[in-house]
Scaffold this motif. Structure first.
Motif, short mmCIF file in Angstrom:
data_model
loop_
_atom_site.label_atom_id
_atom_site.label_comp_id
_atom_site.label_asym_id
_atom_site.label_seq_id
_atom_site.Cartn_x
_atom_site.Cartn_y
_atom_site.Cartn_z
N GLY A 111 64.02 56.30 48.19
CA GLY A 111 65.08 55.49 48.79
C GLY A 111 65.50 56.07 50.14
O GLY A 111 65.20 57.22 50.45
N PRO A 112 66.22 55.28 50.95
CA PRO A 112 66.71 55.79 52.24
C PRO A 112 67.61 57.00 52.03
O PRO A 112 68.26 57.12 50.99
N ASP A 113 67.66 57.89 53.01
CA ASP A 113 68.50 59.09 52.91
C ASP A 113 69.97 58.74 52.76
O ASP A 113 70.72 59.42 52.07
N CYS A 114 70.37 57.67 53.45
CA CYS A 114 71.79 57.34 53.53
C CYS A 114 71.95 55.82 53.51
O CYS A 114 71.17 55.12 54.15
N LEU A 115 72.90 55.32 52.75
CA LEU A 115 73.20 53.89 52.75
C LEU A 115 74.65 53.70 53.20
O LEU A 115 75.54 54.43 52.76
N HIS A 116 74.87 52.70 54.05
CA HIS A 116 76.21 52.45 54.60
C HIS A 116 76.82 51.19 54.00
O HIS A 116 76.12 50.23 53.74
N SER A 117 78.13 51.23 53.83
CA SER A 117 78.85 50.03 53.40
C SER A 117 78.85 49.00 54.52
O SER A 117 78.85 49.35 55.70
N VAL A 118 78.87 47.71 54.14
CA VAL A 118 78.98 46.66 55.16
C VAL A 118 80.39 46.63 55.75
O VAL A 118 80.65 46.00 56.77
N LEU A 158 72.56 48.61 44.92
CA LEU A 158 72.58 47.44 44.03
C LEU A 158 73.29 46.25 44.67
O LEU A 158 72.91 45.10 44.46
N GLY A 159 74.33 46.53 45.46
CA GLY A 159 75.13 45.45 46.03
C GLY A 159 74.82 45.15 47.48
O GLY A 159 75.58 44.43 48.13
N GLU A 160 73.73 45.72 47.98
CA GLU A 160 73.34 45.50 49.38
C GLU A 160 74.49 45.78 50.34
O GLU A 160 74.78 45.02 51.26
N GLY A 161 75.18 46.89 50.06
CA GLY A 161 76.24 47.33 50.97
C GLY A 161 77.63 46.80 50.65
O GLY A 161 78.61 47.21 51.27
N ARG A 162 77.73 45.89 49.67
CA ARG A 162 79.05 45.31 49.34
C ARG A 162 79.82 46.21 48.36
O ARG A 162 80.27 45.80 47.30
N SER A 163 79.90 47.46 48.74
CA SER A 163 80.56 48.44 47.89
C SER A 163 81.38 49.37 48.77
O SER A 163 81.13 49.49 49.98
N ALA A 164 82.36 50.02 48.16
CA ALA A 164 83.19 50.97 48.89
C ALA A 164 83.52 52.13 47.97
O ALA A 164 83.48 51.98 46.74
N PHE A 165 83.83 53.27 48.56
CA PHE A 165 84.24 54.42 47.77
C PHE A 165 85.52 55.00 48.38
O PHE A 165 85.61 55.18 49.59
N VAL A 166 86.48 55.28 47.51
CA VAL A 166 87.77 55.82 47.95
C VAL A 166 88.04 57.12 47.19
O VAL A 166 88.06 57.12 45.95
N HIS A 167 88.24 58.21 47.91
CA HIS A 167 88.66 59.46 47.27
C HIS A 167 90.19 59.55 47.30
O HIS A 167 90.81 59.26 48.32
N VAL A 168 90.76 59.93 46.17
CA VAL A 168 92.22 60.13 46.12
C VAL A 168 92.50 61.60 45.81
O VAL A 168 91.70 62.28 45.16
#
Length: 208
Positions: A111-118, A158-168
């Motif tokens: 897989g690619p090294d890095c995937l970015h959110s849209v 899986l979501g073709e970039g339609r994902s986000a991650f939030v650290h709290v």
């Protein structure tokens, strides 16, 4: 008829020194608040196990066909609500809750090294910070090469970039569960707003 959008928000189970995981507490508080009448909000607790993530994530995406999936994780180093822009494929060396680590040290071989959110997290950050919420939001490009980063990469794939991650940050350090939930709500609604304006034809949900 315009169908309701589905949004999935996940938190993690306890691990290591995080005997109560702030991410899951905050997500449960968010569930109480809701995202408004036009959005179906599903929440799920994610095990801190690489193999469980490999099974759980595809089923969440397939079962609910979400418009957006937002994963929330705790970071002992965080003092702000931190929006992660990308997920990384390589560098997974830490053992999970079942004492397992992928032999390949990566999420997806080849897989690619890095995937970015849209979603442009800088835009979300500026908007939420200027809204007078009382919770500070920042942006990061390194989700930490553990289950948070691993989950994010898988979900972006899986979501073709339609994902986000939030650290709290950990609870009370400095924010209460209610404050974290209000911040998550503001962040998720802003993300949906951004997707509404930029998404057009880029990501058809029914391509499979």
């Amino acid at each position: 008829m315009d169908q309701k959008k589905t949004v999935i928000v996940t938190g993690f189970e306890p691990f290591g020194e995080h005997t109560v995981n702030a991410s899951w507490v905050a997500v449960q508080e968010l569930k109480k608040l809701g995202l408004g009448p036009d959005i179906n909000l599903h929440v799920a607790e994610v095990p801190v196990e690489y193999q469980a993530v490999q099974t759980l994530l595809p089923s969440l995406w397939k079962q609910h066909l979400p418009h957006l999936v937002v994963h929330v994780g705790v970071s002992g180093m965080a003092t702000t609500v931190t929006l992660e822009q990308c997920g990384h494929n390589h560098g997974y060396l830490r053992l999970d809750n079942s004492r397992f680590c992928p032999k390949s040290r990566c999420c997806m071989e080849g897989g690619p090294d890095c995937l970015h959110s849209v979603i442009d997290m800088d835009v979300v950050c500026r908007s939420v910070n200027s809204s007078g919420l009382g919770v500070t939001v920042s942006v990061s490009k390194d989700a930490g090469r553990y289950l948070c980063d691993y989950t994010y990469y898988m979900s972006l794939y899986l979501g073709e970039g339609r994902s986000a991650f939030v650290h709290v940050p950990p609870l009370g350090n400095p924010y209460s569960p209610e404050e974290l939930a209000r911040a998550l709500r503001a962040v998720v609604l802003e993300m949906l707003e951004l997707m509404e304006h930029s998404d057009g034809t880029k990501h058809c949900m029914h391509h499979q």
